[in-house]
Design an enzyme around this catalytic site. Structure first.
Site, PDB file in Angstrom:
ATOM      1  CE  LYS A   1      15.353  10.089  39.144  1.00 54.04           C
ATOM      2  NZ  LYS A   1      16.413   9.860  40.092  1.00 54.04           N
TER       3      LYS A   1
ATOM      4  NE  ARG B   1      18.054  12.428  35.762  1.00 57.39           N
ATOM      5  CZ  ARG B   1      18.338  11.163  35.637  1.00 57.39           C
ATOM      6  NH1 ARG B   1      18.452  10.621  34.439  1.00 57.39           N
ATOM      7  NH2 ARG B   1      18.518  10.412  36.709  1.00 57.39           N
TER       8      ARG B   1
ATOM      9  CG  HIS C   1      20.115  17.082  45.248  1.00 61.29           C
ATOM     10  ND1 HIS C   1      18.794  17.347  45.521  1.00 61.29           N
ATOM     11  CD2 HIS C   1      20.215  15.723  45.212  1.00 61.29           C
ATOM     12  CE1 HIS C   1      18.124  16.204  45.641  1.00 61.29           C
ATOM     13  NE2 HIS C   1      18.966  15.207  45.462  1.00 61.29           N
TER      14      HIS C   1
END
Ligand code: NAD
Ligand code: GLY
Length: 358
Positions: free
Chosen positions: A223, A237, A244
């Site tokens: 990350k 990113r 999601h």
């Protein structure tokens, strides 16, 4: 203790990972002698007293205890933090300390981004999900009834403290929710890590401390690297959002708190995987491999019966990756290689959703 760094120039910060870190004053980089600790009613009895020890020499220390749950991650409850800050007359030198999981972390970070136009904050992450994802990278915010995480700001913490001992009190369902975000890193960027996860399922589920520490550190490394390359998500990113868009739609549709964030992500990863295969990118064997790992981690893989395909597609329109009315999706070219695209047939997406009920 292991220390990693998020390299963001003047906003760089350390991530400390280890055991028995709560209450260690030397880790805290508070920029002043004033601290407000934000936590919730579940975490406070477990860890607030120990955390307070780190601040025993500070001039001014207060705490605010929020109700527990994703359904309280909203502007109304956020106001409790501002009420406390103003009642106690905290000024711009205050450092907010988030003690909790992703909900407390996102809300505290957002309060810090807004209070007097921005004050410092520290993340002390107490769920596996927060330790591998939400505490790192500076995304902060709250939900709206019409869309998840729709109100927020980028605001980086001063440091992230991951005391792996806090996982001892986390229940198995929440542990698995964190494992969903861990699998995500393997899928988007790190085939070797994905293979390691396949070989270490039982140790992770048995909470073997070495296995968990390795998985946390490897996730944070992944990350931190992506955030350093693209802090404000103008490109790469977005890959961290694998699963999601589907997952947020399911979380919102079910009502916040019913399907855990990590569970929504797990189902979303399965849907992204199936759709990638429909587009001819991912081999059927890889689809089976990914779903097998998700199932073994005690996570759901199919859409809840309570939601229709139409509802999900509607909810997916409320997503930060929608551009010119088209939903951009993170999909997989291979295990370890994700891409972002809006080049797909919407009917094929609908068919994929229809096929993915239990
Ligand atoms: P959570 O914060 O709701 O925590 C889950 C539950 O565990 C809560 O009931 C909490 O009180 C409890 N808990 C926390 N620590 C505990 C401990 N040590 N022992 C016992 N119980 C404990 O949920 P979460 O999964 O940590 O975070 C989910 C949230 O994070 C979502 O709102 C999601 O949108 C957000 N998120 C943000 C980012 C980001 O980059 N900012 C990334 C991923 C997820
Ligand atoms: N959890 C997605 C991100 O931080 O970008």
């Amino acid at each position: 203790m292991k220390t990693l760094n998020v390299n963001l120039g003047s906003r760089s910060y350390p991530i400390y990972i280890g055991q028995n870190l709560l209450g260690l004053a030397e880790l805290i980089k508070a920029s002043s002698q004033q601290v407000l600790i934000v936590t919730n009613e579940t975490i406070a009895p477990l860890y607030l007293e120990k955390t307070l020890r780190a601040f025993k020499d500070y001039n001014k220390v207060a705490s605010v205890i929020l109700p527990d749950g994703e359904q309280y991650k909203n502007l109304t409850v956020l106001n409790q933090i501002f009420d406390q800050l103003l009642t106690d007359k905290f000024n711009r030198q205050v450092t907010l300390v988030a003690l909790g999981g992703g909900v407390v972390g996102d809300m505290t970070g957002f309060a810090a981004a807004c209070y007097q136009r921005g004050v410092a904050f520290i993340q002390i992450a107490t769920t596996l999900l927060a330790q591998v994802d939400s505490s790192v990278g500076g995304k902060t915010g709250v939900n709206h009834s019409l869309g998840k995480n729709m109100i927020g700001a980028f605001h980086q913490p001063q440091c992230v403290i991951i005391d792996t001992d806090t996982l001892d009190t986390l229940d198995n369902r929440q542990l698995s929710a964190g494992l969903a975000e861990i699998i995500k890193y393997g899928l988007i960027n790190d085939l070797e890590f994905f293979e390691w996860l396949e070989n270490n399922v039982s140790d992770l589920l048995a909470r073997d401390s070495q296995a968990l520490s390795f998985a946390i550190a490897r996730s944070c490394q992944n990350k931190a690297q992506i955030v350093a390359e693209d802090e404000r998500e103008s490109g790469r990113r977005a890959l961290l959002n694998l699963g999601h868009t589907f997952g947020h739609a399911i979380e919102t549709g079910m009502g916040y708190g019913k399907c855990l964030h990590g569970e929504g992500v797990a189902i979303g990863i399965c849907l992204a995987t199936e759709f990638s295969a429909q587009l001819g990118w991912l081999a059927d064997d890889d689809v089976s491999r990914i779903k097998r790992l998700i199932k073994k981690m005690a996570l759901p893989t199919t859409i809840p019966e309570a939601l229709t395909v139409e509802q999900i597609l509607q909810l997916m329109q409320v997503d930060k990756k929608v551009h010119d009315g088209k939903i951009r999706l993170i999909l997989l070219k291979n295990i370890g290689q994700a891409i972002i695209t809006d080049q797909y047939d919407s009917q094929l997406l609908k068919n994929t959703l229809q096929k993915n009920y239990a």
